[in-house]
Design an enzyme around this catalytic site. Structure first.
Site, PDB file in Angstrom:
ATOM      1  N   LYS A   5       0.438  -1.581   0.066  1.00  0.00           N
ATOM      2  CA  LYS A   5       0.107   0.112  -0.195  1.00  0.00           C
ATOM      3  C   LYS A   5       0.430   1.380  -0.065  1.00  0.00           C
ATOM      4  CE  LYS A   5      -3.847  -1.836   0.017  1.00  0.00           C
ATOM      5  NZ  LYS A   5      -5.218  -1.454  -1.001  1.00  0.00           N
ATOM      6  N   GLU A  20      -9.540   5.413   3.060  1.00  0.00           N
ATOM      7  CA  GLU A  20     -10.198   4.487   4.005  1.00  0.00           C
ATOM      8  C   GLU A  20      -9.104   3.747   4.258  1.00  0.00           C
ATOM      9  OE1 GLU A  20      -9.809   4.845   0.079  1.00  0.00           O
ATOM     10  OE2 GLU A  20      -9.929   3.064  -0.273  1.00  0.00           O
ATOM     11  N   SER A  24       1.912  -9.970  -1.004  1.00  0.00           N
ATOM     12  CA  SER A  24       1.687  -7.931  -0.872  1.00  0.00           C
ATOM     13  C   SER A  24       1.229  -7.752   0.827  1.00  0.00           C
ATOM     14  CB  SER A  24      -0.414  -8.216  -1.308  1.00  0.00           C
ATOM     15  OG  SER A  24      -0.888  -8.807  -1.001  1.00  0.00           O
TER      16      SER A  24
END
Lengths: 270, 409
Positions: B101, B123, B390
C-alpha cells in the site's frame, strides 16, 4: 409539455416560487408514504421529490442515510417505489413526482424497463445523484423516449464550462446544490448562494431550484428571492426519524414545517 | 481473442481511454461537487507523471524510505511441497509499513503536496492502507483522517492504534455493513465537504477516473521490478503471475508490466469466504453482476434489485463488494483469469508459509498462496510462478489466535 414544466409555469404565473419537498420512499414505513405525499401537496408543496432507497447513498449526510436504512428494512426497492408512485397517482393526477436516487438500482432494472415502468407509474423526472451528464447518454435516450425529464445538479465547484453542459442536458429544471458537502450539512451563506444563483440563471432558460441547507421558512425566503424554487429535504426527513413510532404525530409535524415554509415563500414574493 | 477486442493501434497498456474507461468499465460516476476536483487531479497527474523532478522524488523515497526494490525470493520448500512449478514470492511484505500500500501512498502524498492540499483522507479495511496513509502524512507533514468501518476496527485493533501513534485521526464508520465499503462512502462524504484543502488517497484501483489509473501506475513498480528480477535471477519470463484481488491494487501492480507478454498467464485470486455456493463471499469477478458503485462501473456483489450485498471474508482487506474496473475488463477480454479461494484454504496457506519458509503472510496474500500451491502442482517442474506476497501478517495474529482459541491479550 410535461407535468413538471406546466406546473412550474403555473407557479410562476401565480407570482409564486416553487416548493419542492423531498422524502425517502418507504420512510419510516411504506404504508405511510402515499398519505404523506398527499399531505405535502395539501400544504402547498408543488413538486414531490421521492428518494429511492439505496444501500450506499454516498452523497447523503447522516439524516438521509438513516432514512435509506429505515426504508430498506421494509424492502423498499426501486420496483416498490414505482408502485408507491402509482398509488399516489390514483388520487393526484397533477403534482409532479421526481425520483432522486443512485444509478445502480436503475441499471439493475435496465434503462428501458425502468423508463417504461416509471412512465406507467406517473413519474415525471429523475435525478441520478452519481450520474454526471458525461456518463448519462444511454439513460438519457431511454428517458427521452418516455418523456421523463432528466435533472442534473450544479454545485458550488461547477465551472462555467461544466454549468453549460449540465444545463443543456437538463429538462424541467436545474438543481443547484448550495453547499459543498452532503445533504443536511452546514449552514448557508445566503449572500454567496444568491450571487451564484443569479450568475447561473443568466446561463440557462430553465428554472433554477436551490436545495441543501434550507431548513425552514427563515432560510427559504431569502433564497426564493433569487431562485425559481427551493427544495427542502433533511429538515422533513429529520422528523421521520424523530416520530418514527407515531404516524399521526409525524404527519402533524411535517404539516407544520411545510406550512411555515410555504407561508414564508408566499410572503417573500408578495 | 484479446486482439479482437482492441482497435488497430491500441495496446493493452494504453488504457484507460481519455474519459477513464477500460472498455465498458470504469468512468466517473460521482456527484457534481467532485467533478471539478477529479478534473484538477487528472490535470495535475498528467503533468507530473512525466515530470523528471517528481519522478526523481518518488524514486528516491521508494528506495530510501520504503526500502525498494523488494526481493524476488524462490520459495524452495514451498515449491517442493507443491510438487510442480517453482514458486517465487515478490516480497512486498518487506516494504516499510509491511505491505504494498505504501507505494501508492508515497506517490499520492507527493501529488497532494504539488496540488497544495495540506490534508489527506483515506479509507481502510484491514488497516494497511490507513497505516500507509498515516505514515506518509507524518513523512510529509500533512494532516490525516482515516475512515474505518467499526466492524473492521474490532478486527484490526493493532493497526488502529498504529495509525493513532502516527498522528492520524481514525473515524469509526457505523453506517451500512460497517466495513470497507462504508468507510469508502464516508471518505467520499468528507471529500465532498472539504474538497478545497483535502486530497483523497483512494487505496485501491477502484473509484472514479483517474484513481484506477493513478493507483495502478504507482503500484506497477511491483511488476516492473519482478519482471526484471526474474529475468536476472532465472532468465526469460515466468509462466504465471498470481495475486490476491480485493479492490485489486497489488494484482494490477504486478500484472500491468506483464500485460503485453502473451505467454504469461495472469491469475487473480478472490476471496470465496465460506464458499461461492454459500453466497457468503467477496468474489464479484467470480460471482457478481456488472453495476455502478463508488464512482466506477465494474462487477459488484449485488441483489436483483441493484442493492449492494454484504460480503464475507476472513481477510478484512478483501472484504469488498466491488473490484477495480481494469480487472473487470481484463476478465472480459480474457487476458487475466480469476479464481476464488475459501477462508479455510487461505488459513491453511497462512500456516504453511510460516512452517515451510519462515514467512508470516497477510491473510489477503494467503489467498494467492493457497491457489499458487494447487496451481503449481498442475505445471511442470521447469515452469515458474510469481506470487505477489502483498503484505505481512503481523496484523492478523489476533485473528489467528482467536481461531486457535489462544488468548494473547
Amino acid at each position: 409539455m410535461g407535468r413538471l414544466t406546466s406546473t412550474i409555469d403555473a407557479v410562476r404565473a401565480r407570482g409564486q416560487k416553487a416548493l419542492v419537498a423531498y422524502i425517502v420512499a418507504g420512510d419510516p414505513h411504506p404504508d405511510q408514504t402515499v398519505d404523506l405525499m398527499h399531505a405535502l401537496v395539501a400544504e402547498g408543496v408543488d413538486i414531490i421529490e421521492l428518494g429511492v432507497p439505496f444501500t450506499d447513498p454516498e452523497a447523503e449526510g447522516p439524516v438521509i442515510q438513516l432514512a435509506h436504512e429505515r426504508a430498506l428494512v421494509h424492502q423498499v426497492t426501486l420496483a416498490k417505489v414505482l408502485e408507491l408512485v402509482a398509488a399516489f397517482r390514483l388520487e393526484d393526477a397533477n403534482t409532479p413526482v421526481v425520483l432522486m436516487g443512485y444509478l445502480n438500482p436503475i441499471e439493475a432494472m435496465g434503462y428501458e424497463a425502468f423508463a417504461q415502468q416509471a412512465k406507467l407509474s406517473g413519474v415525471d423526472g429523475l435525478i441520478t445523484v452519481n450520474l454526471p451528464p458525461e456518463e448519462a447518454g444511454p439513460l438519457a435516450v431511454a428517458l427521452q423516449d418516455k418523456a421523463i425529464d432528466p435533472i442534473y445538479l450544479l454545485a458550488p465547484t461547477t465551472t462555467d464550462a461544466r454549468a453549460g453542459l449540465v444545463c443543456r442536458a437538463s429538462r424541467g429544471f436545474v438543481y443547484y446544490v448550495s453547499l459543498k458537502g452532503t445533504t443536511g450539512s452546514g449552514s448557508l451563506d445566503v449572500t454567496a448562494v444568491c450571487e451564484r444563483v443569479a450568475h447561473l440563471k443568466a446561463q440557462t432558460p430553465l428554472p433554477l431550484f436551490v436545495g441543501f441547507g434550507i431548513k425552514d421558512g427563515a432560510t427559504a425566503a431569502p433564497i426564493a428571492e433569487v431562485a425559481d424554487g427551493v427544495v427542502v429535504g433533511s429538515a422533513i426527513v429529520t422528523l421521520m426519524g424523530e416520530f418514527e413510532a407515531s404516524p399521526q404525530a409525524l404527519k402533524s409535524a411535517v404539516i407544520e414545517l411545510v406550512r411555515d415554509i410555504r407561508t414564508a415563500l408566499n410572503a417573500s414574493n408578495a | 481473442m484479446v486482439s479482437k477486442q482492441l482497435g488497430k493501434n491500441e495496446m493493452l497498456t494504453s488504457f484507460p481511454d481519455q474519459s477513464g474507461h477500460f472498455g465498458p468499465y470504469g468512468g466517473r460516476f460521482v456527484s457534481e461537487t467532485l467533478m471539478a476536483a477529479l478534473d484538477e487531479l487528472t490535470l495535475a497527474y498528467d503533468s507530473l507523471k512525466t515530470d523528471p523532478e517528481f519522478l526523481a522524488e518518488l524514486g528516491s523515497d521508494l528506495e530510501h524510505y520504503v526500502g525498494r526494490a523488494s526481493p524476488l525470493y524462490l520459495a524452495e520448500r514451498l515449491t517442493q511441497q507443491a510438487g510442480g512449478a517453482k514458486i517465487w514470492l515478490k516480497r512486498e511484505d518487506l516494504n516499510h509499513t509491511g505491505a504494498h500500500k505504501i507505494n501508492n501512498c508515497i506517490g499520492q502524498a507527493l501529488l497532494a503536496r504539488h496540488m497544495g492540499k495540506p490534508r489527506i483522507i483515506a479509507e481502510t479495511g484491514a488497516g494497511q492502507h490507513g497505516v500507509a496513509s498515516a505514515t506518509v502524512a507524518a513523512r510529509f507533514g500533512l494532516k490525516c483522517t482515516v475512515y474505518m468501518g467499526s466492524e473492521d476496527i474490532q478486527r484490526q485493533s493493532l493497526n488502529v492504534y498504529r495509525m493513532k501513534l502516527l498522528g492520524a485521526e481514525v473515524v469509526p464508520v457505523t453506517s451500512g455493513s460497517r466495513t470497507l465499503k462504508d468507510a469508502l462512502n464516508e471518505a467520499m462524504r468528507d471529500w465532498v465537504t472539504n474538497v478545497d484543502d483535502t486530497h483523497y488517497i483512494i487505496g485501491t484501483v477502484a473509484g472514479p477516473h483517474p484513481y484506477p489509473m493513478i493507483v495502478r501506475d504507482l503500484q506497477s513498480v511491483i511488476g516492473r521490478e519482478a519482471r526484471a528480477q526474474f529475468a536476472r535471477q532465472h532468465g526469460g519470463l515466468p509462466d504465471a503471475v498470481m495475486a490476491c484481488v480485493g479492490g485489486g491494487s497489488n494484482a494490477m501492480g504486478i500484472f500491468y508490466p506483464f500485460l503485453e507478454d502473451e505467454t504469461v498467464r495472469l491469475i487473480g485470486v478472490e476471496a470465496a469466504g465460506d464458499g461461492i455456493m454459500t453466497g457468503r463471499h467477496a468474489a464479484p469477478l467470480t460471482d457478481g453482476i456488472v453495476g455502478v458503485l463508488h464512482g466506477n462501473r465494474t462487477y459488484l456483489m449485488q441483489d436483483q434489485a441493484g442493492l449492494i450485498s454484504e460480503t464475507h471474508s476472513v481477510s478484512a482487506g478483501l472484504d469488498y463488494p466491488g473490484v477495480g474496473p481494469e480487472h473487470a475488463w481484463l476478465k472480459d477480454i480474457e487476458r487475466a483469469e480469476y479464481v476464488a479461494v475459501t477462508d479455510e484454504a487461505a488459513l491453511g496457506a497462512f500456516r504453511q508459509l510460516n512452517l515451510l519458509e519462515g514467512i508470516l503472510p497477510a491473510l489477503e496474500s494467503s489467498h494467492a498462496l493457497a491457489h499458487a500451491v494447487d496451481f503449481a502442482a498442475t505445471l511442470k517442474k521447469d515452469q515458474n510462478i510469481i506470487v505477489n506476497l502483498s503484505g505481512r501478517g503481523d496484523k492478523d495474529i489476533p485473528t489467528m489466535a482467536k481461531i486457535d482459541g489462544i488468548s494473547i491479550g
